[in-house]
Structures are given as structure tokens and as C-alpha cells.
Design a protein around this motif. Structure first.
Motif, PDB file in Angstrom:
ATOM      1  N   CYS A 164       0.798  -1.229   0.000  1.00 46.67           N
ATOM      2  CA  CYS A 164       0.000   0.000   0.000  1.00 46.67           C
ATOM      3  C   CYS A 164       0.835   1.287   0.000  1.00 46.67           C
ATOM      4  O   CYS A 164       1.120   1.862   1.042  1.00 46.67           O
ATOM      5  CB  CYS A 164      -0.951  -0.001   1.191  1.00 46.67           C
ATOM      6  SG  CYS A 164      -2.152  -1.356   1.104  1.00 46.67           S
ATOM      7  N   ASP A 191      -1.265  -3.289  -3.720  1.00 49.08           N
ATOM      8  CA  ASP A 191      -1.459  -1.851  -3.807  1.00 49.08           C
ATOM      9  C   ASP A 191      -0.123  -1.148  -4.050  1.00 49.08           C
ATOM     10  O   ASP A 191       0.269  -0.224  -3.336  1.00 49.08           O
ATOM     11  CB  ASP A 191      -2.182  -1.291  -2.565  1.00 49.08           C
ATOM     12  CG  ASP A 191      -3.654  -1.700  -2.530  1.00 49.08           C
ATOM     13  OD1 ASP A 191      -4.111  -2.386  -3.458  1.00 49.08           O
ATOM     14  OD2 ASP A 191      -4.352  -1.323  -1.563  1.00 49.08           O
ATOM     15  N   TYR A 194      -1.943   3.102  -7.083  1.00 48.90           N
ATOM     16  CA  TYR A 194      -3.365   3.395  -6.890  1.00 48.90           C
ATOM     17  C   TYR A 194      -3.900   3.970  -8.195  1.00 48.90           C
ATOM     18  O   TYR A 194      -3.197   4.707  -8.888  1.00 48.90           O
ATOM     19  CB  TYR A 194      -3.572   4.351  -5.702  1.00 48.90           C
ATOM     20  CG  TYR A 194      -3.486   3.616  -4.381  1.00 48.90           C
ATOM     21  CD1 TYR A 194      -2.255   3.155  -3.911  1.00 48.90           C
ATOM     22  CD2 TYR A 194      -4.618   3.336  -3.630  1.00 48.90           C
ATOM     23  CE1 TYR A 194      -2.170   2.439  -2.723  1.00 48.90           C
ATOM     24  CE2 TYR A 194      -4.542   2.625  -2.438  1.00 48.90           C
ATOM     25  CZ  TYR A 194      -3.317   2.174  -1.994  1.00 48.90           C
ATOM     26  OH  TYR A 194      -3.233   1.461  -0.828  1.00 48.90           O
ATOM     27  N   HIS A 246      -5.921  -2.261  -5.934  1.00 51.43           N
ATOM     28  CA  HIS A 246      -5.680  -0.966  -6.581  1.00 51.43           C
ATOM     29  C   HIS A 246      -4.763  -1.043  -7.805  1.00 51.43           C
ATOM     30  O   HIS A 246      -4.671  -0.060  -8.547  1.00 51.43           O
ATOM     31  CB  HIS A 246      -5.135   0.038  -5.567  1.00 51.43           C
ATOM     32  CG  HIS A 246      -6.176   0.487  -4.582  1.00 51.43           C
ATOM     33  ND1 HIS A 246      -7.178   1.361  -4.921  1.00 51.43           N
ATOM     34  CD2 HIS A 246      -6.393   0.135  -3.295  1.00 51.43           C
ATOM     35  CE1 HIS A 246      -7.968   1.561  -3.868  1.00 51.43           C
ATOM     36  NE2 HIS A 246      -7.511   0.818  -2.873  1.00 51.43           N
ATOM     37  N   ASP A 416      -3.074  -4.522   2.914  1.00 48.47           N
ATOM     38  CA  ASP A 416      -4.410  -3.998   2.608  1.00 48.47           C
ATOM     39  C   ASP A 416      -4.999  -2.994   3.573  1.00 48.47           C
ATOM     40  O   ASP A 416      -5.621  -2.022   3.149  1.00 48.47           O
ATOM     41  CB  ASP A 416      -5.414  -5.155   2.424  1.00 48.47           C
ATOM     42  CG  ASP A 416      -6.839  -4.641   2.218  1.00 48.47           C
ATOM     43  OD1 ASP A 416      -7.061  -3.960   1.204  1.00 48.47           O
ATOM     44  OD2 ASP A 416      -7.710  -4.891   3.061  1.00 48.47           O
ATOM     45  N   HIS A 418      -3.698  -0.927   5.906  1.00 48.47           N
ATOM     46  CA  HIS A 418      -2.989   0.330   6.217  1.00 48.47           C
ATOM     47  C   HIS A 418      -2.792   0.521   7.722  1.00 48.47           C
ATOM     48  O   HIS A 418      -2.783   1.665   8.208  1.00 48.47           O
ATOM     49  CB  HIS A 418      -3.712   1.553   5.641  1.00 48.47           C
ATOM     50  CG  HIS A 418      -4.053   1.435   4.192  1.00 48.47           C
ATOM     51  ND1 HIS A 418      -4.837   2.336   3.527  1.00 48.47           N
ATOM     52  CD2 HIS A 418      -3.707   0.510   3.263  1.00 48.47           C
ATOM     53  CE1 HIS A 418      -4.966   1.981   2.267  1.00 48.47           C
ATOM     54  NE2 HIS A 418      -4.293   0.863   2.081  1.00 48.47           N
ATOM     55  N   SER A 448      -0.138   4.692   2.482  1.00 50.19           N
ATOM     56  CA  SER A 448      -1.585   4.860   2.323  1.00 50.19           C
ATOM     57  C   SER A 448      -2.267   5.131   3.655  1.00 50.19           C
ATOM     58  O   SER A 448      -1.821   4.680   4.715  1.00 50.19           O
ATOM     59  CB  SER A 448      -2.183   3.619   1.670  1.00 50.19           C
ATOM     60  OG  SER A 448      -1.543   3.365   0.445  1.00 50.19           O
TER      61      SER A 448
HETATM   62 FE   LIG Z   1      -4.142  -0.196   0.099  1.00 46.89          FE
END
Ligand SMILES: [Fe+2]
Length: 523
Positions: A164, A191, A194, A246, A416, A418, A448
Motif C-alpha cells: 500500500c 497496492d 493506486y 488498486h 491492505d 494500512h 496509504s
Molecule cells: Fe491499500
């Protein structure tokens, strides 16, 4: 050896006289696209290695090395529509003096002039350095490491896992610190990019609207890859990568998009996204997309110490129940046909765990496996149904399997959400006396956002989730793991800020799993 990626797309029609790039270095057989001529001059509009170098998926005898020629990275790459021979070499030393493997591969327009060389014939469990050259331009030198020999006694493995990295929300200071760690490997749990258009409020912004086309996805990956800290982390270690949502579209499931796109339009969009992902990651040719499909789940083994089962829980999953989001579970959340992995991947995972001869069996995947009831009060539970909490029967199948078959030390690593979590995986989360069948470490994001308004309610709900040993929502960073035959230690490494490029790093918390005893303990 010199026949590398994209052979499916390529035909051997190239003549040696077409090369003007130091013929002495070219090693015989070379491949060319049947659709494009070979570059006749090596002048570029900018530095062609603007996206850095990377390596990945280490084996005992080999590793994939990657780069992409992109003199104009933020707008299509800036390469002419021709095939370009790229020389590569692998050496035993950081000055590239003791070269042990070398070759030439064609960068083709079909794959955005990306290069994936599956270097083989290397020795197990050692560092190598690698570099690319096109014309007179040379790439930065990357460092990589092969895996220990299959089932050999392996004393130690050091790796970090990350996820992320929303460009808009902060700087990749965590990667600057990660690049300085003593690691053998980095695992990215998704991720990586994004898909959103520009959003204000963060220290930097996406440079294009929400991405849809192949060019859009390529330019977005390129934007992320221009970050020097991300490049440094790739150049320092081999990576094992998998994706989450993402990389294509927020919370998509199989061919179901987040918003109102037709299935046909989304199929094309997913194909674009998967292709751009392959083009920008150090993946083997086995992960080359076929239209909207890509085989990304795979297994990598590190001696007798650790085996990584790398999952893809987006491409094959059934739609989220109850219209997604944070809510009480509807009956569909218990549907026995609901799946995160699809049945083929589920069987593959079970078989792999059953046959494993490794001390630590890692399941590297995307969303939280453990149950977490976000309601701090008694009464009806509130769950994030994009996570395994929306796929209860599928989770129960996995946890029952772990309980019955007892693979050695299952440890789940997750991204995922964060935020940082540690869970004991219970056969039955509603019964504190039920056996603990594994351990889950959930890493926070590189950048993120975890909304600050969620921190207190998540914290307050710990009282209803006794299997959860740790939660933090305030910090961004990565998880550093040290594995030995006797113990697994996870250090939650966090940066002091994501808007200050000079932010410091510290260990927020550290948890240990002892061999043969599922469940984590504060170190
Ligand atoms: Fe994420």
C-alpha cells in the motif's frame, strides 16, 4: 540462456548486422519481433533507465532481473516503436568486474520496452550484482540474492514485507530506511499503485485522471517507479510481489468492478492493468498475462527454513457479500460457494502446505484473514466484508485444514488495511479455548491512509477480539522478519512521518513465534 522474456511474442528474424551496439558483447542467438525493426541508432531523448532496476522471485540457481527503457517515463516511455537490444550482465562483485553471466535481450514495444531476464546457472544462497546497458547508456547496478539450495539446512532468513504505497498520501521514506536494512528479500503484498485521479491534501499528486487504458496504467506505474527511495529498495534486494485491488480498481472481485463499467469494458481494463503490472515487475514469464488473465500465485522456497505461498485473492474471488464495506454480516457472508482464491488456487495451497518440508510455511496474501469485530459493544458484530470476514466458509476451510493437517508453523502475512495488527488464528474465533492453528502478522502501509477517526473505535473493539494481540493505526512503515529454525521475530518498523523526507525509523513493537507453538508473543 539469452532467450528471455516474451518469446511467445517474438520470432527469431533478426539479423546480426542490424545491431550497432557493441557487437563484441552480443552472444550469438538473438531474438526480434516480427512486427518491428531493430533500433538502428541508440540515441534517446533522455536517460533510458529512468525507472531503475529490480530483481525478483529468487530460486537456488537463478533470479529474474528487470528494467524498462523509458527516456520519457511519464508520457508513454518515449521509446520509438522498434525493438531494442539490451545487454545485461551478472557479477560476483559490486564493481561488476567478476562477470559470471551475460547476454542480450530485446526490449520490445509490445511490452513497453521492459526487460525480464530469467538468469540461471547461478550458485545458491549468495549475493550477485547486475547491470543493463543500451548503446552507451548503463543502468544503475542492482544487487540480488539467490535462494538457498532446495531443502538445504538454512540457519536464517531476513526479509521485510510491505504494502500500500499511495503516491499522493506521502513520501517513500520507509523505503529509504528499508533499503538500509540487513535483508535477503522483500515481499510486496499489493497496492503497488493506486488507480485514482489527482486528490488534494497530500504532499504530491497523481498526474492523470483515474486510469483505464494500457497507456494510463503504464504511465502510473512509471510515475511510482520514478521515486528514488522505491528504486533504492528494488536495487538492494530481490522482491516477491503480488497484487491487491488498486493495481486494477478499488475492491474489484474477479470481473466485477467497483463502479458501473460493463463486464466487457472491465475485462479490457483488467487486461491493461495486468499487462502494465507484468511490464513493471521482476516476474518470470510464467506470469505473462494472457488477455485479462495472469497466473500470479506461486510458491518460493528458501532451503528447509521457509516456503512462501504467494496468493492472488482478487482475480478469482466471488463478489463481496452485503454490498461491501464495514457492516453486520448478511447471509451471503457465510455462503459455502463464496471464495477468495477460487477452488484451483485453494487446492494448490492445501497441496503445497501438505507436501512442504519447510520449518515456516508462509501464506503471503492481501486482506486480513483473522476475524475482527469492529463493534466495541456487545451485540451484533460489525465486519469488513472485503476481508476474509466476508468469506467465512472459505476461511473456515483453511483454518480447519491447518488444524487437521498441521503443516509446520503456518504464518500468514497480510497487507491492505494500512495499519499494524497481530492475530492468533483460532479454529473458532468465537471460542477463546479453541486451538490456535497459526499466526497472522498484518503490516501497515508504506504511505496509504488509515483515517485517524478509525483508530479509537478499532482500538476500543480489541475487547471483543481476544485473539488480536496488537493493533496500531497511527504509523506507516514495514515489517522486518527474522527467521531461524527456532523462532520467527516480526519487528514493526515505522517512520516518524510520511510528509517529511528526512523522517526517522524506529521499532514500534516486536513479536515472536516459537517453533511448534502457533500464536505470537510480545518480545
Ligand atoms: Fe491499500
Amino acid at each position: 540462456m539469452e532467450l528471455m522474456d516474451g518469446t511467445r511474442l517474438l520470432a527469431n528474424r533478426c539479423k546480426r548486422r542490424n545491431f550497432l551496439l557493441g557487437a563484441g558483447f552480443l552472444t550469438g542467438l538473438t531474438i526480434a519481433s516480427q512486427w518491428h525493426p531493430v533500433l538502428a541508432s541508440s540515441r534517446f531523448s533522455g536517460y533510458p533507465f529512468s525507472l531503475g532496476v529490480a530483481s525478483g522471485d529468487p530460486l537456488p540457481d537463478g533470479v529474474v532481473i528487470w528494467t524498462r527503457l523509458a527516456p520519457n517515463p511519464l508520457s508513454g516511455g518515449g521509446m520509438p516503436l522498434v525493438n531494442v537490444p539490451v545487454r545485461w550482465q551478472v557479477a560476483l562483485d559490486e564493481n561488476m568486474k567478476r562477470v559470471v553471466r551475460r547476454g542480450t535481450v530485446l526490449a520490445t514495444p509490445e511490452l513497453a520496452h521492459s526487460v525480464h531476464v530469467d538468469v540461471r546457472g547461478l550458485n545458491p544462497d549468495r549475493w550477485y550484482w547486475y547491470q543493463f546497458q543500451v548503446g552507451k547508456e548503463v543502468s544503475p547496478i542492482g544487487r540480488t540474492r539467490t535462494a538457498p539450495a532446495s531443502y538445504s539446512y538454512t540457519q536464517q532468513l531476513n526479509f521485510a514485507f510491505v504494502s500500500c504505497q499511495d503516491w499522493q498520501n506521502g513520501y517513500y521514506t520507509a523505503y529509504r530506511h528499508l533499503a538500509e536494512e540487513n535483508l535477503d528479500l522483500v515481499v510486496h503484498l499489493g497496492d503497488y499503485i493506486y488507480e485514482y485521479g489527482p486528490q488534494s491534501g497530500g504532499p504530491r499528486q497523481h498526474n492523470s485522471p483515474e486510469i483505464i487504458t494500457l497507456k494510463d496504467y503504464r504511465d502510473r506505474h512509471a510515475l511510482y517507479k520514478t521515486d528514488p527511495n522505491l528504486q533504492a529498495a528494488h536495487a538492494a534486494f530481490p522482491w516477491i510481489v503480488t497484487w491487491d485491488d488498486h493495481e486494477v480498481d478499488n475492491n474489484y472481485a474477479n470481473l466485477i468492478p467497483e463502479d458501473n463499467q460493463t463486464q466487457e469494458a472491465f475485462r479490457k481494463r483488467r487486461a491493461n492493468a495486468y499487462q502494465a503490472y507484468y511490464e513493471h515487475m521482476p516476474l518470470r514469464q510464467s506470469s505473462l498475462p494472457k488477455g485479462p488473465d495472469t497466473l500470479l500465485y506461486r510458491r518460493l522456497t528458501f532451503g528447509n527454513l521457509a516456503e512462501f505461498n504467494v496468493l492472488d485473492t482478487r482475480q478469482y474471488r466471488t463478489n463481496q457479500p452485503c454490498d461491501d464495506g464495514l457492516k453486520p454480516r448478511c447471509p451471503q457472508a457465510f455462503d459455502t460457494n463464496a471464495t477468495m482464491t477460487g477452488s484451483e488456487q485453494e487446492q494448490w495451497l492445501r497441496k503445497g502446505l501438505d507436501q512442504s518440508r519447510s520449518r515456516w510455511n508462509v501464506i503471503a496474501q492481501q486482506t486480513m484473514l483473522a476475524e475482527y469485530n469492529f463493534n466495541s459493544s456487545p451485540g451484533v458484530g460489525v465486519f469488513n466484508v472485503d476481508q476474509w470476514d466476508g468469506y467465512v466458509a472459505a476461511r473456515n476451510r483453511l483454518l480447519s485444514f491447518l488444524n487437521q493437517r498441521q503443516p509446520s508453523n503456518p504464518v500468514v502475512i497480510t497487507g491492505d488495511i494500512h495499519s499494524s495488527w497481530v492475530h492468533n488464528l483460532k479454529l473458532d474465533f468465537n471460542n477463546p479455548n479453541s486451538p490456535t492453528v497459526g499466526t497472522e502478522f498484518v503490516g501497515t502501509s508504506i504511505t496509504s491512509d488509515f483515517p485517524t477517526s478509525f483508530i479509537a473505535p478499532s482500538q476500543a473493539a480489541l475487547i471483543n477480539n481476544p485473539h488480536t494481540k496488537f493493533f496500531d493505526g497511527a504509523y506507516r512503515g514495514y515489517v522486518r522478519c527474522n527467521l531461524t529454525p527456532k523462532r520467527w521475530q516480526s519487528d514493526y518498523r515505522v517512520v516518524s512521518s510520511i510528509v517529511d523526507m528526512n523522517a526517522s525509523v524506529k521499532t514500534l513493537a516486536s513479536f515472536v513465534v516459537q517453533n511448534g507453538q502457533p500464536g505470537a508473543h510480545l518480545n
